[in-house]
Design a protein around this motif. Structure first.
Motif, mmCIF file in Angstrom:
data_model
loop_
_atom_site.group_PDB
_atom_site.id
_atom_site.type_symbol
_atom_site.label_atom_id
_atom_site.label_comp_id
_atom_site.label_asym_id
_atom_site.label_seq_id
_atom_site.Cartn_x
_atom_site.Cartn_y
_atom_site.Cartn_z
ATOM 1 N N GLY A 42 0.779 -1.223 0.000
ATOM 2 C CA GLY A 42 0.000 0.000 0.000
ATOM 3 C C GLY A 42 0.812 1.275 0.000
ATOM 4 N N LYS A 43 2.108 1.167 -0.255
ATOM 5 C CA LYS A 43 2.964 2.351 -0.221
ATOM 6 C C LYS A 43 3.590 2.609 -1.580
ATOM 7 C CE LYS A 43 4.319 1.594 4.600
ATOM 8 N NZ LYS A 43 5.472 1.404 5.525
ATOM 9 N N GLU A 44 4.123 3.795 -1.738
ATOM 10 C CA GLU A 44 4.850 4.111 -2.963
ATOM 11 C C GLU A 44 6.296 3.625 -2.841
ATOM 12 O OE1 GLU A 44 2.379 8.128 -4.300
ATOM 13 O OE2 GLU A 44 4.537 8.213 -3.960
ATOM 14 N N ARG A 45 6.928 3.517 -3.987
ATOM 15 C CA ARG A 45 8.332 3.119 -4.001
ATOM 16 C C ARG A 45 9.164 4.186 -3.297
ATOM 17 N NH1 ARG A 45 10.938 0.844 -9.489
ATOM 18 N NH2 ARG A 45 8.951 -0.274 -9.318
ATOM 19 N N GLU A 46 10.087 3.752 -2.430
ATOM 20 C CA GLU A 46 10.904 4.699 -1.684
ATOM 21 C C GLU A 46 12.378 4.316 -1.736
ATOM 22 O OE1 GLU A 46 9.720 4.696 2.422
ATOM 23 O OE2 GLU A 46 10.583 2.724 2.818
ATOM 24 N N PHE A 47 13.193 5.322 -1.584
ATOM 25 C CA PHE A 47 14.641 5.147 -1.581
ATOM 26 C C PHE A 47 15.094 4.396 -0.324
ATOM 27 C CE2 PHE A 47 19.009 6.072 -2.174
ATOM 28 C CZ PHE A 47 19.523 6.508 -0.957
ATOM 29 N N VAL A 48 16.061 3.494 -0.505
ATOM 30 C CA VAL A 48 16.627 2.775 0.621
ATOM 31 C C VAL A 48 18.111 3.120 0.785
ATOM 32 C CG1 VAL A 48 17.197 0.500 1.572
ATOM 33 C CG2 VAL A 48 15.005 0.864 0.392
ATOM 34 N N ALA A 49 18.897 2.928 -0.279
ATOM 35 C CA ALA A 49 20.341 3.158 -0.200
ATOM 36 C C ALA A 49 20.899 3.307 -1.601
ATOM 37 C CB ALA A 49 21.033 2.014 0.521
ATOM 38 N N ALA A 50 22.039 3.979 -1.690
ATOM 39 C CA ALA A 50 22.705 4.148 -2.977
ATOM 40 C C ALA A 50 24.212 4.152 -2.778
ATOM 41 C CB ALA A 50 22.253 5.434 -3.660
ATOM 42 N N ILE A 51 24.921 3.812 -3.850
ATOM 43 C CA ILE A 51 26.373 3.759 -3.794
ATOM 44 C C ILE A 51 26.924 4.308 -5.097
ATOM 45 C CG2 ILE A 51 26.454 1.370 -4.660
ATOM 46 C CD1 ILE A 51 28.807 0.927 -2.664
ATOM 47 N N SER A 52 28.025 5.039 -4.989
ATOM 48 C CA SER A 52 28.623 5.674 -6.158
ATOM 49 C C SER A 52 29.313 4.641 -7.052
ATOM 50 C CB SER A 52 29.633 6.729 -5.716
ATOM 51 O OG SER A 52 30.675 6.127 -4.953
ATOM 52 N N ARG A 53 29.742 5.098 -8.187
ATOM 53 C CA ARG A 53 30.357 4.202 -9.164
ATOM 54 C C ARG A 53 31.548 3.440 -8.599
ATOM 55 N NH1 ARG A 53 30.715 7.720 -14.791
ATOM 56 N NH2 ARG A 53 28.469 8.033 -15.081
ATOM 57 N N SER A 54 32.382 4.133 -7.865
ATOM 58 C CA SER A 54 33.579 3.481 -7.325
ATOM 59 C C SER A 54 33.337 2.834 -5.963
ATOM 60 C CB SER A 54 34.709 4.500 -7.199
ATOM 61 O OG SER A 54 34.374 5.483 -6.233
ATOM 62 N N GLY A 55 32.200 3.169 -5.365
ATOM 63 C CA GLY A 55 31.875 2.623 -4.054
ATOM 64 C C GLY A 55 32.362 3.478 -2.895
ATOM 65 N N ASP A 56 32.925 4.646 -3.189
ATOM 66 C CA ASP A 56 33.486 5.459 -2.117
ATOM 67 C C ASP A 56 32.443 6.335 -1.428
ATOM 68 O OD1 ASP A 56 34.912 8.319 -3.894
ATOM 69 O OD2 ASP A 56 33.149 7.083 -4.321
#
Length: 126
Positions: A42-56
């Motif tokens: 019953g909820k909208e899609r939400e952000f959880v986590a993200a990581i940059s291209r290099s992982g830094d």
């Protein structure tokens, strides 16, 4: 053809852990920032986590910070989400996504992401 395939979901008791994986193909993985999103009942899609291209660089939702850890292995074209101390409110379908435009940081808005997986169900029982 770009494919993002999530795995590792399942049923777990509150306080338990799961590790999600997302295997990417059809793209230059190291040229994409990666993110995890979720959609609860019953909820909208939400952000959880993200990581940059290099992982830094990483970013987390306030709801998961301190409990979830995002990481990536560019040699394996795979991004991970380690989820610890799971709560019933973490129950959702979890999606990984690839962002080809953000060069040095991370993005939290869904509009920045170009490719999406089909999702994997995580259910946390109380």
């Amino acid at each position: 053809q770009v494919q993002l395939v999530e795995s590792g979901g399942g049923l777990v008791q509150a306080g338990g852990s799961l590790r999600l994986s997302c295997a990417a193909s059809g793209l230059t993985f190291s040229s994409h920032a990666m993110g995890w999103f979720r959609r609860g009942p019953g909820k909208e899609r939400e952000f959880v986590a993200a990581i940059s291209r290099s992982g830094d660089r990483t970013s987390y939702s306030v709801f998961v910070k301190g409990r979830f850890t995002i990481s990536r292995d560019n040699a394996k074209s795979t991004v991970y989400l380690q989820m610890d101390n799971l709560k019933p409110e973490d129950t959702a379908v979890y999606y990984c996504a690839a962002d080809r435009r953000t060069r040095y940081g991370v993005a939290e808005a869904t509009t920045w992401y170009d490719y999406w997986g089909q999702g994997t169900q995580v259910t946390v029982s109380s």
